[in-house]
Motif scaffolding. Structure first.
Motif, PDB file in Angstrom:
ATOM      1  N   ILE A 193       4.379   6.673  -9.450  1.00 42.32           N
ATOM      2  CA  ILE A 193       5.368   7.266  -8.533  1.00 42.32           C
ATOM      3  C   ILE A 193       4.753   8.421  -7.750  1.00 42.32           C
ATOM      4  O   ILE A 193       4.921   8.527  -6.524  1.00 42.32           O
ATOM      5  CB  ILE A 193       6.597   7.753  -9.332  1.00 42.32           C
ATOM      6  N   LYS A 194       4.010   9.286  -8.433  1.00 37.94           N
ATOM      7  CA  LYS A 194       3.424  10.441  -7.764  1.00 37.94           C
ATOM      8  C   LYS A 194       2.414  10.022  -6.707  1.00 37.94           C
ATOM      9  O   LYS A 194       2.347  10.601  -5.618  1.00 37.94           O
ATOM     10  CB  LYS A 194       2.767  11.356  -8.803  1.00 37.94           C
ATOM     11  N   SER A 195       1.621   8.988  -7.008  1.00 40.29           N
ATOM     12  CA  SER A 195       0.646   8.494  -6.031  1.00 40.29           C
ATOM     13  C   SER A 195       1.346   7.937  -4.796  1.00 40.29           C
ATOM     14  O   SER A 195       0.915   8.173  -3.658  1.00 40.29           O
ATOM     15  CB  SER A 195      -0.225   7.419  -6.680  1.00 40.29           C
ATOM     16  N   ALA A 196       2.460   7.200  -5.012  1.00 39.52           N
ATOM     17  CA  ALA A 196       3.209   6.650  -3.873  1.00 39.52           C
ATOM     18  C   ALA A 196       3.821   7.763  -3.030  1.00 39.52           C
ATOM     19  O   ALA A 196       3.853   7.674  -1.797  1.00 39.52           O
ATOM     20  CB  ALA A 196       4.298   5.702  -4.374  1.00 39.52           C
ATOM     21  N   LEU A 197       4.276   8.829  -3.669  1.00 38.19           N
ATOM     22  CA  LEU A 197       4.874   9.947  -2.931  1.00 38.19           C
ATOM     23  C   LEU A 197       3.817  10.683  -2.113  1.00 38.19           C
ATOM     24  O   LEU A 197       4.075  11.092  -0.974  1.00 38.19           O
ATOM     25  CB  LEU A 197       5.552  10.917  -3.894  1.00 38.19           C
ATOM     26  N   LYS A 198       2.628  10.858  -2.680  1.00 40.07           N
ATOM     27  CA  LYS A 198       1.569  11.553  -1.945  1.00 40.07           C
ATOM     28  C   LYS A 198       1.151  10.789  -0.698  1.00 40.07           C
ATOM     29  O   LYS A 198       0.735  11.391   0.307  1.00 40.07           O
ATOM     30  CB  LYS A 198       0.353  11.751  -2.855  1.00 40.07           C
ATOM     31  N   ASN A 199       1.255   9.463  -0.733  1.00 39.77           N
ATOM     32  CA  ASN A 199       0.860   8.643   0.414  1.00 39.77           C
ATOM     33  C   ASN A 199       1.998   8.426   1.404  1.00 39.77           C
ATOM     34  O   ASN A 199       1.825   7.724   2.395  1.00 39.77           O
ATOM     35  CB  ASN A 199       0.363   7.276  -0.070  1.00 39.77           C
ATOM     36  N   GLN A 263       8.935 -13.698   9.320  1.00 46.45           N
ATOM     37  CA  GLN A 263       8.199 -12.879   8.367  1.00 46.45           C
ATOM     38  C   GLN A 263       7.148 -12.057   9.107  1.00 46.45           C
ATOM     39  O   GLN A 263       6.435 -12.556   9.990  1.00 46.45           O
ATOM     40  CB  GLN A 263       7.513 -13.754   7.315  1.00 46.45           C
ATOM     41  N   VAL A 264       7.049 -10.788   8.757  1.00 51.19           N
ATOM     42  CA  VAL A 264       6.103  -9.884   9.411  1.00 51.19           C
ATOM     43  C   VAL A 264       5.378  -9.067   8.345  1.00 51.19           C
ATOM     44  O   VAL A 264       5.858  -8.901   7.222  1.00 51.19           O
ATOM     45  CB  VAL A 264       6.819  -8.922  10.387  1.00 51.19           C
ATOM     46  N   GLY A 265       4.217  -8.551   8.736  1.00 54.11           N
ATOM     47  CA  GLY A 265       3.494  -7.622   7.878  1.00 54.11           C
ATOM     48  C   GLY A 265       2.973  -8.251   6.600  1.00 54.11           C
ATOM     49  O   GLY A 265       3.147  -9.448   6.327  1.00 54.11           O
ATOM     50  N   GLU A 266       2.328  -7.421   5.800  1.00 55.06           N
ATOM     51  CA  GLU A 266       1.793  -7.840   4.514  1.00 55.06           C
ATOM     52  C   GLU A 266       2.865  -7.669   3.437  1.00 55.06           C
ATOM     53  O   GLU A 266       3.642  -6.707   3.474  1.00 55.06           O
ATOM     54  CB  GLU A 266       0.560  -7.010   4.151  1.00 55.06           C
ATOM     55  N   PRO A 267       2.931  -8.566   2.459  1.00 50.15           N
ATOM     56  CA  PRO A 267       3.927  -8.427   1.383  1.00 50.15           C
ATOM     57  C   PRO A 267       3.729  -7.127   0.611  1.00 50.15           C
ATOM     58  O   PRO A 267       2.622  -6.620   0.482  1.00 50.15           O
ATOM     59  CB  PRO A 267       3.663  -9.647   0.495  1.00 50.15           C
ATOM     60  N   TYR A 268       4.816  -6.601   0.100  1.00 51.57           N
ATOM     61  CA  TYR A 268       4.765  -5.403  -0.729  1.00 51.57           C
ATOM     62  C   TYR A 268       4.401  -5.784  -2.155  1.00 51.57           C
ATOM     63  O   TYR A 268       4.859  -6.811  -2.676  1.00 51.57           O
ATOM     64  CB  TYR A 268       6.118  -4.684  -0.734  1.00 51.57           C
ATOM     65  N   GLY A 269       3.591  -4.916  -2.789  1.00 51.40           N
ATOM     66  CA  GLY A 269       3.220  -5.129  -4.184  1.00 51.40           C
ATOM     67  C   GLY A 269       3.360  -3.852  -4.978  1.00 51.40           C
ATOM     68  O   GLY A 269       3.973  -2.878  -4.525  1.00 51.40           O
ATOM     69  N   SER A 270       2.807  -3.833  -6.176  1.00 53.49           N
ATOM     70  CA  SER A 270       2.916  -2.676  -7.049  1.00 53.49           C
ATOM     71  C   SER A 270       2.340  -1.427  -6.366  1.00 53.49           C
ATOM     72  O   SER A 270       1.252  -1.455  -5.807  1.00 53.49           O
ATOM     73  CB  SER A 270       2.168  -2.939  -8.360  1.00 53.49           C
ATOM     74  N   GLY A 271       3.105  -0.339  -6.398  1.00 50.37           N
ATOM     75  CA  GLY A 271       2.687   0.910  -5.772  1.00 50.37           C
ATOM     76  C   GLY A 271       3.169   1.076  -4.350  1.00 50.37           C
ATOM     77  O   GLY A 271       3.066   2.177  -3.794  1.00 50.37           O
ATOM     78  N   SER A 272       3.687   0.004  -3.737  1.00 53.63           N
ATOM     79  CA  SER A 272       4.208   0.104  -2.368  1.00 53.63           C
ATOM     80  C   SER A 272       5.559   0.812  -2.376  1.00 53.63           C
ATOM     81  O   SER A 272       6.268   0.839  -3.382  1.00 53.63           O
ATOM     82  CB  SER A 272       4.365  -1.290  -1.746  1.00 53.63           C
ATOM     83  N   ALA A 273       5.906   1.382  -1.230  1.00 57.02           N
ATOM     84  CA  ALA A 273       7.175   2.114  -1.107  1.00 57.02           C
ATOM     85  C   ALA A 273       7.816   1.790   0.231  1.00 57.02           C
ATOM     86  O   ALA A 273       7.124   1.569   1.229  1.00 57.02           O
ATOM     87  CB  ALA A 273       6.945   3.616  -1.246  1.00 57.02           C
TER      88      ALA A 273
END
Length: 546
Positions: A193-199, A263-273
């Motif tokens: 969670i913290k890594s996703a928030l920093k990005n 469909q657009v963009g790359e699929p979301y995976g673990s760590g995505s927000a």
């Protein structure tokens, strides 16, 4: 289509630096160029389809308007024929009067007979004409009633719309009463969670300690495969961080006049927000996000985000105030030199700054203008290039305070190095001066005003030194007078609250504007607080004309 197209383009460049600094190899650059061309081709197709749809709609409207014009012309012609058909004969005969020549050629006997017939016809009721008139009046009445009905309906609809707009403009202030609620997480989940928030750009200005506070309030949520997590054009208030699973992104587009999901963009995976805009305001979602497999999220809603953000800001402000009050410059503390309003403004200009272990905060001999207060960590102080520190500074201490004084040369007299990771509060002389003016003058003025307030009760009016004069050798304090030491020369002005006299010092001959107010008038109007406040302001000011 506009929102869908913007979302499509946004996803195409999401998390991509604008300077293409991530293109480190030629192969990667080729792939990015190929992807950019595919995106461009799709955008061009969408725009072309939209342009064709607009043209078809315009042609349809033109054809409809022409057909409507023809029908209106036929209706008018039919209406004229009907009116002529049902118009009484006497009316029709008068509608086409004979010429002067025809009247001259008429037989006088026929003329007389015609007048008798006319009198007879005028004396009998005109049944056809009256029926036609009643019919037209009935149609007019029905038309007026319909117009009134439509007007009332429009007014009701307009009122409903205005009420709806007013509801949409209402502000939700429930976050002001938010009570923090924490959820248990493993160390791995906290790091995720913290890594996703920093990005995420929304959280980039929060410090590590504050990010930890946000991590505490994220709660778990799950979705099955095929579930729609977020639907385009719907309103939401939740921000999502993907713990496990994958999701695909879709936007609504119009192709060949039909609404379709693309469909657009790359699929979301673990760590995505995604969904961070929902934390700021109640706006429609710009895309549909659907789970490709079972997914688990860590989520936070708008109330928790805004409530915790408000609490953190208030805590930071209180920390700044407490540190500023304890600062001592020369022989005076800021709490004695500055009033509450000045301290509040000073706290707004103070910023948090972090230094890594071993980082030199400033060096001896440098020209500096920043003042530092330690919140956490340790700082070593070195002097004259020595290898061993002459002092150790810890939390709730400060250094570099003389940088705020303009009278000081701004030259650092020691070197300060972070012994550990350090978090400081910093304040620049430029910000301080813009908000409050020169610290040198504030300290002098407050010291003089304090001494005046402690002087005898027969003080009438303070007088500042002529600070604008090039000769600063004279007295730069206030001059005290007794009432007998002033000679009243005349009245300068008079108002509802008092009278202003021209007064002259008997010893030095200086002229003053001396304000006089009656105690009875002050007490009657309840102006005691205002008068005392005015006196305090005048004594706090350090100006050659006061």
């Amino acid at each position: 289509m506009g929102v869908a197209l913007v979302e499509f383009l946004d996803q195409a460049v999401a998390h991509k630096p604008l300077d293409a600094s991530d293109c480190t190899t030629l192969e990667f650059a080729k792939r990015e160029l190929s992807r950019l061309r595919r995106v461009t081709a799709k955008v061009v197709k969408v725009l072309r389809d939209a342009d064709n749809a607009v043209k078809q709609h315009a042609e349809h409207q033109n054809g409809f308007m022409k057909e409507n014009s023809v029908l209106n012309g036929q209706a008018k012609a039919n209406k004229a024929d009907l009116l002529e058909k049902y118009r009484p004969k006497s009316t029709r005969s008068r509608s086409a009067p004979a010429s002067n020549t025809d009247r001259d050629q008429k037989n006088p006997q026929e003329d007389e007979a015609g007048r008798r017939d006319s009198k007879a016809s005028s004396s009998t009721p005109m049944t056809g004409c009256s029926q036609s008139t009643e019919k037209r009046n009935h149609v007019k009445g029905r038309s007026k009633s319909r117009t009134k009905s439509r007007s009332k309906s429009k007014a009701r609809n307009k009122k409903k719309k205005s009420n709806k707009k007013r509801k949409n403009l209402s502000v939700d202030l429930s976050y002001q009463k938010y009570i923090k609620q924490t959820y248990d997480k493993s160390p791995e989940d906290r790091d995720l969670i913290k890594s996703a928030l920093k990005n995420n750009q929304l959280f980039e200005n929060f410090r590590d300690a504050q990010l930890e506070e946000f991590v505490d309030v994220f709660s778990p949520e799950s979705f099955e495969e095929g579930s729609t997590v977020v639907r385009q054009a719907t309103h939401g208030n939740t921000f999502y961080i993907v713990k496990s699973g994958t999701l695909k992104i879709y936007v609504d587009t119009i192709i060949d006049g039909r609404k379709m999901e693309t469909q657009v963009g790359e699929p979301y995976g673990s760590g995505s927000a995604f969904g961070e805009l929902a934390l700021l305001y109640d706006s429609p979602r710009v895309a549909t996000i659907r789970a490709s497999e079972a997914c688990v999220f860590w989520v936070i809603d708008r109330t928790a985000f805004k409530g915790l953000q408000l609490q953190l800001k208030q805590a930071d402000h209180n920390i700044k105030l407490e540190h500023l009050k304890r600062v001592k410059v020369g022989n005076q503390m800021f709490a004695d030199v500055l009033d509450d309003d000045q301290l509040e403004r000073m706290a707004l200009a103070t910023q948090f700054e972090n230094f890594k272990d071993g980082k030199a905060i400033f060096k001896e001999g440098e020209i500096g203008s920043n003042f530092y207060m330690i919140v956490t960590g340790q700082v070593d102080v070195y002097k004259d290039g020595g290898d061993y520190p002459i002092n150790h500074l810890g939390p709730d201490t400060y250094f570099g305070e003389r940088a705020l004084l303009q009278s000081d040369g701004g030259c650092r007299t020691a070197t300060c190095v972070a012994k550990t990771d350090v978090e400081c509060l910093t304040l620049s002389r430029e910000d301080f001066t813009d908000l409050l003016g020169s610290l040198d003058e504030i300290m002098v003025g407050r010291r003089q005003s304090l001494s005046l307030r402690q002087s005898s009760g027969d003080l009438i009016a303070p007088k500042a030194a002529d600070l604008l004069s090039d000769d600063l050798g004279g007295d730069q304090g206030f001059t005290s007078y007794t009432l007998d030491g002033l000679k009243i020369k005349g009245v300068l002005g008079e108002g509802a609250f008092g009278r202003v006299h021209l007064a002259k010092g008997r010893q030095d001959g200086r002229l003053y504007a001396l304000k006089a107010q009656g105690k009875h008038h002050i007490a009657t109007n309840g102006s005691q607080t205002k008068v005392i406040s005015e006196f305090g302001i005048m004594t706090d000011l350090n100006h050659p004309l006061i």
